[in-house]
Design an enzyme around this catalytic site. Structure first.
Site, PDB file in Angstrom:
ATOM      1  N   GLU A 496       0.867  -1.196   0.000  1.00 40.48           N
ATOM      2  CA  GLU A 496       0.000   0.000   0.000  1.00 40.48           C
ATOM      3  C   GLU A 496       0.890   1.228   0.000  1.00 40.48           C
ATOM      4  O   GLU A 496       1.111   1.862   1.009  1.00 40.48           O
ATOM      5  CB  GLU A 496      -0.985  -0.003   1.178  1.00 40.48           C
ATOM      6  CG  GLU A 496      -0.398  -0.344   2.534  1.00 40.48           C
ATOM      7  CD  GLU A 496      -1.413  -0.151   3.673  1.00 40.48           C
ATOM      8  OE1 GLU A 496      -2.353   0.651   3.515  1.00 40.48           O
ATOM      9  OE2 GLU A 496      -1.260  -0.791   4.712  1.00 40.48           O
ATOM     10  N   GLU A 505       4.309   8.873  -4.246  1.00 36.02           N
ATOM     11  CA  GLU A 505       5.087   8.469  -3.075  1.00 36.02           C
ATOM     12  C   GLU A 505       6.004   7.299  -3.418  1.00 36.02           C
ATOM     13  O   GLU A 505       6.341   6.477  -2.568  1.00 36.02           O
ATOM     14  CB  GLU A 505       4.161   8.186  -1.891  1.00 36.02           C
ATOM     15  CG  GLU A 505       3.436   9.459  -1.462  1.00 36.02           C
ATOM     16  CD  GLU A 505       2.681   9.330  -0.145  1.00 36.02           C
ATOM     17  OE1 GLU A 505       2.810   8.304   0.523  1.00 36.02           O
ATOM     18  OE2 GLU A 505       1.942  10.283   0.183  1.00 36.02           O
TER      19      GLU A 505
END
Lengths: 748, 748
Positions: A496, A505
């Site tokens: 995740e 990210e």
């Protein structure tokens, strides 16, 4: 994971509604302070009050009329000095300095015309305005309401006067009274309006030259005002709500602007079957929308429920018949109705509850690879009612598909990389249980603090039952699961790592870095793919926020933000003809990456001559170049407006099963309801523009965007161009700078 | 008086023309340094040279072709890594680090396509480009010429590559090779152009969607480039001059841009009767225009007069017949022709000679009332060949009119206020002599240094003959001329207080302040009136200059500047259909002011209640409010462009005689030739815009401008709005900030 949300959201606050009363021609025979007390006695929180009296108005009108007479008999108009309005005498104003003035909104005289094309009227109006603002400030009044410019007057001239007034004191706040569309519905004041005394002028701009009237004309006026005043935070709107609300686009435009008070004139109320005043359903909804803003507007009831002065001597005891009559004759039925609405507001959606306090708050994304998260941050994310269930569904589907492939001969190896406190481990184990496919489970985590927690959970959590292998390492350095002394390959790699704009990210870089542990024949990544999406927005609030910060780098950063007070500029329509944002695709990443691509990337690391010394980006040797992306997308702007930047979203396919079932996540407003309704883990991302772009109707907006990379970091670049078609020819009307977050890039 | 020009202009410099040779496909078998020496031997100053060789080009083409073959047989296109171009081997480039490289312009490979819509071609092109720029920088080459983007390619993508390259080294300068209109006329190179290998792409923008082609299309490309590169000073243009020059508007647009070199291909030359290459008259004029810029562009002859390598062994002595043939066969006839042009340039106009060194140099206006001028400044202004003669004519006309009024009974009292070193005193005395009207002359001066000079001149100057009364005082404090012990009134008050924008050096305030000495019945001011005028301009040079300065106040200052490299955006046509700037009136001042106006102003000083305490401006009591002005004027923009600000001018009526004769001064380009041709005393003024405004064809520009005043100073404010008509509806496309020079206002 949106790692920027590092603190727990505050608990929901009780909604406070500040409701006041506005009278177009208020008389305050006992002074505004007493009238305020009378109003508070019947339940109002505040009151508007004029700054000057009718006698002052009459004095000014007389002076102007006398001047006009002198002019008509003068040999040269230049030889007649302008009339000078002398300072207030006590009969010109009923205001005095007073502590209770903080609950007063002073109203500047509605009979002046600051934008008059007659220099005489503009001059006298400016004198009156300046006297009034200065006196209100002297009396300690913070809020002054001012009628917007008259139709056909010079808005820039009006705006300059407002800009000057804002400079008169650091505390004074100006609320410009504007209709949503067309003209104001509330009553106009009594006495002589100075505009009636204006002479025909040799104006250089003929009248038909005005901006064409449409539903956005009133907003155009506001746009001119706030642009001239450079988005001053002390300039806001007193928005009059009309009997008939304009279309959704006009509604959402005003919603995106700094509305400090909502004015409800008597025309905005209906009567219900019992004869009580009520608001139409659409009005109620619009009000609710506003009352959920972080800074809620005040509500002003205009020319209804007037304040009745208390008689000095107490009234005689009413007879029983009179008393019954009094109960029926509620003196403030409109106020009572609004208090009723206040108490019966509908509940908020999960994302609204979760985001309470974060609305329109810009956060810089964290460095996920160099920062360790705190436990409370994990806890917040684990509360998501959708996300983890969807992961469980995805893992279950993948287990079934893989079990069929390996013929059920062995346990499926599942590794959760970046396991955090272990929620995905639990979901993988639950998926194993529900699907009946046996698994061997690994949890890889670089955060040493989370590592302690994982080990403890392995012992204490019944579901885990000490069967999970916990590995403390950066996933990119992990050698892979060891079974009976042999390093095996992972069948399902669960992670995740997604950010608000999918890849922001470094999910692509992390998953490339751990791909060597994945089974090359049938290994599955969950998520399998993810994509970035965007749409242009108008957001005066965020623009103003950035404007007020120092430096210039602020324009070069994509911010994570829960948009609230904003407007989509490019629209499409759903099947019910409701307007919907036109959100377009930027790019996509899929995992696992083709082996040859990763092989070449590995070979380029170090920059040996054989493998190419000059990568796509300067200074790097190109080992991450395969993760650079670019796009050029085009939007049509239906209604004119101002673009302050781009809103970015993501979608992800967690798993698409061989039977055709798909488990997806989405923050894209077009698809989120269908794909992952009520998911709360991610706020969108905001790419700001240094210079707002004015867009006419049917403008075309072209966005060029890049995901750039060198060997050390990843950043974004964006350019926006605007075009119109004039006589069939496409022409540029604006072009932004090249924005780049290179200096604030995400470190690998 | 333009008091900002405080230093003496430098003497005219000899014009230096740097002429080089450019070969589309240059071979440098002995290396670029030897070829440069060969070129310098025949008279060239410089040379272009390719960075890489034909063999490098072939290597890259082969790699791309092999990649395309792999793609055609691959199962998934994503699984074929991009071809990597390995670093140069010695056979890829003939360049080496060398001192003589400063006279070389390196040419980046013309066969790449940085803006290709095929990501493969764009990627490979970027690799080649980056290798070349990095290597050229390594070799100490400062100037790299680069072919502009191909028609139909993605200009923003191209621009981003250029922007990145500018970041590769602090010294590298990029010259973008662009045609004035249409396509390049010079030969294209040999070998495979990568664009030929591009695949059909799913481009999101269909082709008909490109900006419509017109005479400004090539300029549009440049505009995109420099906007993305944020007006980088190291980015400039190599402009190819075509056989047929485009219209004047296109010519002047390019003239306003940073053209670093002018390329003359063989098509740009004609043959004269004797068969020698010459340039058309219009080409000569355009060249002359460029060669008068402060930074003159280089001239590059393309594919003519090729450099012939000197043979190693000296050639055998020519026979007489061979020698005759050699004389006839000039190897560099084009170069020789340009050297001839260089030596026969036409003389410059007075204002050009005067302004040499000041072109496009922004000066902040001085504080005329608080600063004392130096003698040399006075000397410069006194050299004006027109201004003082016009003053003499004006005074003579006024003397005649006044003499008739007073019946020749007495001497006319003339006072020169702000007399400086006394030029206007001399002119008044000359006017008296020529008109036969006797005068008594006063000279009033506040500068104590000039006062000494005036006294000495009174004794030594035969014309003055000790008959001038010299008074040392600020004119506003002067009591008036004393005759036989009585204070008399002045008949003619002569002053030279005008600034570049007429009233910007406080002429209105000074003349109001001295008006009490003027005869109220028939007193005459010279000048009698003056007006301010303006027009929108494009001036990338000044914008870039301001951009490179620190702070933000720089955008809020009107600068005195001798415009050179700029373009008028709003045009009209003169009677011969030549384009001419559309210059519009802002406002006007006339003297003497009506007495009632000055009386009211005086009464307001001190702000007594009877006379109005709140002036037009905040904080002041309004004693100078009658000298505030405002205007709103409108311009039509014929050809699309970028507005960087407003050029301001003035006109003045020195004296309009009763017989109808008018003596006028003007810096307004529309009227200056007729009113005061060759006057040099004033440069125009520039009101900058913080954010350049893109204007489409037929855009409407509305300028709101104010002359603001409080009791202490005078300043200007300006706002610019742009509109288009879309389907007959007027819509905003841009609006500037409210600019204000309040913080830099002129002190009273």
């Amino acid at each position: 994971m949106d790692s920027s949300t590092t603190t727990f959201p505050p608990s929901e606050l009780l909604e406070l509604w500040f409701i006041g009363q506005h009278e177009t021609s208020r008389a305050t025979p006992n002074g505004p302070s007493q009238t305020l007390r009378d109003a508070q006695d019947v339940g109002y929180d505040m009151l508007t009050t004029p700054i000057t009296t009718a006698s002052f108005q009459a004095r000014v009108a007389t002076q102007v009329e006398e001047h006009l007479q002198k002019l008509s008999s003068a040999t040269s108009p230049d030889a007649v000095p302008v009339p000078l309005i002398s300072p207030f005498s006590p009969k010109d104003t009923e205001l005095t300095p007073n502590d209770s003035n903080s609950a007063l909104v002073a109203v500047s005289s509605p009979w002046i015309d600051l934008g008059s094309t007659d220099p005489l009227i503009a001059n006298v109006s400016l004198q009156v305005f300046n006297l009034e603002i200065a006196y209100a400030a002297f009396c300690g009044i913070q809020h002054v309401m001012l009628h917007g410019p008259l139709p056909g007057s010079n808005t820039v001239l009006y705006a300059r006067a407002v800009s000057e007034a804002l400079g008169m004191g650091p505390y004074i706040q100006l609320h410009i009274l504007l209709p949503m569309v067309g003209e104001l519905e509330q009553e106009s004041g009594d006495g002589t309006h100075l505009a009636e005394l204006a002479r025909e002028q040799d104006v250089s701009l003929p009248e038909e030259d005005d901006l064409s009237e449409d539903d956005f004309s009133s907003w155009d006026t506001w746009d001119t005002l706030r642009t001239v005043c450079d988005y001053d935070s002390r300039l806001s709107i007193a928005l009059e709500i009309p009997r008939q609300l304009p279309n959704k686009q006009v509604q959402s435009r005003w919603y995106s602007e700094p509305v400090r008070s909502m004015i409800f004139p008597h025309t905005s109320f209906l009567r219900n079957a019992k004869g009580f005043p009520v608001l139409h359903k659409s009005h109620q909804q619009y009000l609710t929308q506003f009352m959920r803003l972080r800074q809620t507007p005040w509500i002003l009831l205009a020319d209804v429920d007037p304040i009745v002065p208390r008689t000095e001597s107490p009234a005689p005891e009413p007879t029983p018949a009179e008393a019954a009559n009094l109960v029926q004759k509620d003196p403030v039925p409109h106020l009572r109705y609004l208090r009723h609405l206040q108490q019966t507001q509908p509940p908020r959606a999960p994302i609204e509850r979760f985001g309470q306090g974060y609305q329109d708050y810009m956060q810089s994304p964290l460095q996920p690879l160099s920062d360790n998260l705190e436990s409370i941050t994990y806890e917040v994310f684990e509360k998501d009612p959708i996300k983890y269930d969807w992961y469980e569904r995805a893992v279950a589907l993948a287990l079934k598909d893989l079990s069929a492939k390996v013929g059920g001969k062995r346990e499926i190896i599942v590794a959760v990389v970046g396991a955090g406190r272990g929620p995905l481990v639990s979901k993988a184990l639950l998926a194993s249980r529900s699907s009946g496919v046996k698994v061997k489970c690994w949890a890889v985590e670089k955060n040493q603090n989370a590592y302690v927690h994982l080990q403890r959970r392995n012992v204490t959590d019944r579901l885990w039952d000490n069967k999970v292998t916990i590995v403390k390492t950066d996933m990119r350095a992990w050698k892979g699961p060891v079974v009976d002394g042999n390093v095996e390959k992972v069948d399902i790699l669960v992670s995740e790592l997604l950010g608000s704009f999918a890849d922001n990210e470094l999910s692509p870089e992390c998953l490339d870095g751990v791909q060597h542990v994945l089974n090359p024949e049938h290994g599955v990544n969950i998520p399998q793919s993810y994509s970035a999406h965007m749409t242009p927005i108008s957001t005066p609030r965020l623009y103003h926020d950035l404007l007020s910060r120092g430096g210039t780098e602020k324009w070069e950063i994509p911010y994570v933000v829960m948009f609230q007070q904003f407007d989509f500029l490019s629209l499409q329509h759903d099947k019910d003809e409701n307007p919907l944002a036109d959100v377009q695709d930027a790019w996509v990443f899929s995992h696992p990456a083709p082996t040859v691509i990763l092989d070449q990337a590995e070979a380029r690391r170090g920059g040996s001559a054989e493998n190419g010394g000059a990568g796509g980006a300067v200074g790097g040797d190109g080992s991450n170049e395969h993760n650079s992306r670019s796009c050029k997308v085009k939007f049509t702007i239906q209604n004119h407006g101002v673009c302050h930047g781009l809103a970015g979203y993501f979608e992800s396919v967690l798993y698409a099963s061989e039977s055709g079932e798909k488990v997806e996540l989405s923050t894209n407003p077009v698809t989120m309801e269908a794909k992952s309704c009520d998911m709360i883990s991610w706020f969108p991302i905001f790419f700001p523009l240094k210079t707002p772009i004015h867009l006419p109707d049917n403008a075309e907006l072209e966005v060029s965007m890049w995901r750039q990379t060198d060997d050390r970091k990843v950043w974004y670049e964006w350019v926006v161009e605007a075009f119109v078609r004039l006589n069939g020819r496409k022409q540029r009307v604006a072009m932004s700078e090249l924005h780049s977050s290179r200096k604030n890039g995400c470190l690998m």
